[in-house]
Design a protein around this motif. Structure first.
Motif, PDB file in Angstrom:
ATOM      1  N   UNK A   1       1.120  -1.100  -0.231  1.00 27.10           N
ATOM      2  CA  UNK A   1      -0.134   0.266   0.351  1.00 27.10           C
ATOM      3  C   UNK A   1       1.244   0.970  -0.380  1.00 27.10           C
ATOM      4  N   UNK A   2       1.905   1.431   0.166  1.00 24.07           N
ATOM      5  CA  UNK A   2       3.157   1.919   0.259  1.00 24.07           C
ATOM      6  C   UNK A   2       3.763   3.207  -1.485  1.00 24.07           C
ATOM      7  N   UNK A   3       3.414   4.159  -1.461  1.00 25.85           N
ATOM      8  CA  UNK A   3       3.171   4.123  -3.245  1.00 25.85           C
ATOM      9  C   UNK A   3       4.975   5.025  -3.171  1.00 25.85           C
ATOM     10  N   UNK A   4       5.559   4.259  -4.729  1.00 26.67           N
ATOM     11  CA  UNK A   4       7.097   4.356  -4.202  1.00 26.67           C
ATOM     12  C   UNK A   4       7.475   6.364  -4.351  1.00 26.67           C
ATOM     13  N   UNK A   5       6.619   6.890  -4.459  1.00 27.97           N
ATOM     14  CA  UNK A   5       6.816   8.698  -4.101  1.00 27.97           C
ATOM     15  C   UNK A   5       7.065   8.956  -2.608  1.00 27.97           C
ATOM     16  N   UNK A   6       6.488   8.128  -1.354  1.00 29.61           N
ATOM     17  CA  UNK A   6       6.642   8.128   0.158  1.00 29.61           C
ATOM     18  C   UNK A   6       7.451   7.326   0.623  1.00 29.61           C
TER      19      UNK A   6
ATOM     20  N   UNK B   1      10.912   8.762   2.894  1.00 30.06           N
ATOM     21  CA  UNK B   1      10.856   8.090   3.758  1.00 30.06           C
ATOM     22  C   UNK B   1      12.562   7.677   3.630  1.00 30.06           C
ATOM     23  N   UNK B   2      13.090   7.282   2.862  1.00 34.40           N
ATOM     24  CA  UNK B   2      14.148   6.508   2.401  1.00 34.40           C
ATOM     25  C   UNK B   2      15.213   7.929   2.313  1.00 34.40           C
ATOM     26  N   UNK B   3      14.785   9.387   1.945  1.00 34.22           N
ATOM     27  CA  UNK B   3      15.794   9.960   2.217  1.00 34.22           C
ATOM     28  C   UNK B   3      15.348  11.331   3.698  1.00 34.22           C
ATOM     29  N   UNK B   4      14.808  10.539   4.002  1.00 41.91           N
ATOM     30  CA  UNK B   4      14.795  10.902   5.644  1.00 41.91           C
ATOM     31  C   UNK B   4      14.105  12.413   5.404  1.00 41.91           C
ATOM     32  N   UNK B   5      13.057  12.297   4.584  1.00 39.65           N
ATOM     33  CA  UNK B   5      12.172  13.935   4.126  1.00 39.65           C
ATOM     34  C   UNK B   5      11.030  13.537   4.852  1.00 39.65           C
TER      35      UNK B   5
ATOM     36  N   UNK C   1       9.671   0.263   6.552  1.00 41.71           N
ATOM     37  CA  UNK C   1      11.247   1.305   7.277  1.00 41.71           C
ATOM     38  C   UNK C   1      12.669   1.463   5.481  1.00 41.71           C
ATOM     39  N   UNK C   2      13.294   1.880   6.625  1.00 44.09           N
ATOM     40  CA  UNK C   2      14.701   1.890   6.150  1.00 44.09           C
ATOM     41  C   UNK C   2      15.970   1.913   6.285  1.00 44.09           C
ATOM     42  N   UNK C   3      16.478   2.088   6.429  1.00 46.65           N
ATOM     43  CA  UNK C   3      18.071   2.398   7.079  1.00 46.65           C
ATOM     44  C   UNK C   3      18.332   3.963   6.654  1.00 46.65           C
ATOM     45  N   UNK C   4      19.192   4.317   8.264  1.00 48.07           N
ATOM     46  CA  UNK C   4      18.702   6.019   7.948  1.00 48.07           C
ATOM     47  C   UNK C   4      20.168   6.943   7.476  1.00 48.07           C
ATOM     48  N   UNK C   5      19.304   8.337   7.395  1.00 50.56           N
ATOM     49  CA  UNK C   5      20.640   8.550   6.217  1.00 50.56           C
ATOM     50  C   UNK C   5      21.873   8.830   7.674  1.00 50.56           C
ATOM     51  N   UNK C   6      23.173   9.258   6.421  1.00 43.39           N
ATOM     52  CA  UNK C   6      24.606   9.056   8.310  1.00 43.39           C
ATOM     53  C   UNK C   6      24.291   9.991   9.455  1.00 43.39           C
ATOM     54  N   UNK C   7      23.564  10.890   8.530  1.00 44.46           N
ATOM     55  CA  UNK C   7      23.577  12.343   9.795  1.00 44.46           C
ATOM     56  C   UNK C   7      22.925  11.497  11.117  1.00 44.46           C
TER      57      UNK C   7
ATOM     58  N   UNK D   1      20.330   2.486  12.192  1.00 45.83           N
ATOM     59  CA  UNK D   1      19.129   3.176  12.452  1.00 45.83           C
ATOM     60  C   UNK D   1      18.075   3.011  11.641  1.00 45.83           C
ATOM     61  N   UNK D   2      17.174   3.151  11.839  1.00 43.63           N
ATOM     62  CA  UNK D   2      16.265   2.691  10.712  1.00 43.63           C
ATOM     63  C   UNK D   2      14.681   3.515  11.279  1.00 43.63           C
ATOM     64  N   UNK D   3      14.325   4.692   9.793  1.00 43.71           N
ATOM     65  CA  UNK D   3      13.422   5.200   9.553  1.00 43.71           C
ATOM     66  C   UNK D   3      11.860   4.611  10.223  1.00 43.71           C
ATOM     67  N   UNK D   4      11.099   4.443  10.077  1.00 46.47           N
ATOM     68  CA  UNK D   4      10.048   3.544   9.781  1.00 46.47           C
ATOM     69  C   UNK D   4       8.839   4.545   9.975  1.00 46.47           C
ATOM     70  N   UNK D   5       7.800   3.865   9.316  1.00 50.73           N
ATOM     71  CA  UNK D   5       6.947   4.598   8.803  1.00 50.73           C
ATOM     72  C   UNK D   5       5.833   3.849   9.309  1.00 50.73           C
TER      73      UNK D   5
END
Length: 195
Positions: free
Chosen positions: A76-81, A85-89, A158-164, A170-174
């Motif tokens: 259900x998650x669009x590529x844009x979303x 998430x992947x970019x940490x936006x 979820x995706x591995x977080x950006x370096x900063x 770390x992981x970003x989680x939606x």
């Protein structure tokens, strides 16, 4: 259409050939060890029956490397979303730090963290699990979190977080919207529509 000469030649070549004998029933050989997903489903069934809410596995963990980039996205998650998430936006509204935690404690905290995020309408969070370069086995807690988040229906991606933000540690989680938030949005966006 078959020519008579061809058919006679075929019959001549087939002289003395006997049909193969075949068994009339199929033999099915089952593996003695059930596949991991079956084991997990059985464990979940036992856990649910005994009244426990936390169904995250402690026994079947897919091991990853300390420097692996982790990613997961439900249908259900669009590529844009997912790309955002992947970019940490997305703003990080909640944070869970699992450094120096034992597996049992981390399992409980991850499960409760996601439940609390949904309860308080947190859509984007970060989990700091560490790389696990010194753990034995390597990246054990990272592997656990990777496995557990896929088992929680409230986790959309979820995706591995950006370096900063911690990079491969770390992981970003939606997280899915709560039912209350879904209802609010329906009311908000259906205002003025005539049925």
């Amino acid at each position: 259409m078959i020519d008579d000469d061809d058919f006679k030649a075929f019959q001549e070549e087939m002289k003395g050939v006997k049909p193969l004998k075949t068994k009339k029933k199929v033999e099915v050989v089952k593996d003695k060890v059930p596949e991991p997903s079956l084991i997990h489903r059985r464990q979940m069934a036992v856990t649910v029956e005994s009244g426990h809410d936390n169904h995250l596995t402690e026994e079947i963990i897919d091991l990853v490397h300390p420097l692996d980039v982790l990613d997961y996205r439900t249908d259900g998650v669009s590529l844009g979303v997912y790309r955002n998430l992947k970019r940490g936006q997305y703003p990080i509204d909640a944070r869970l730090d699992l450094h120096r935690k034992k597996m049992v404690e981390a399992r409980r905290e991850v499960f409760q963290f996601i439940k609390d995020c949904q309860k308080y309408d947190v859509r984007s969070a970060i989990i700091l699990h560490g790389k696990g370069e010194l753990s034995e086995p390597k990246a054990f807690l990272k592997s656990c979190v990777n496995t557990w988040l896929k088992q929680i229906p409230e986790v959309l991606a979820f995706h591995t977080a950006q370096k900063h933000h911690g990079g491969v540690g770390a992981l970003y989680v939606l997280i899915k919207k709560s039912e209350r938030k879904k209802q609010e949005n329906k009311i908000k966006y259906n205002k003025g529509r005539v049925e």
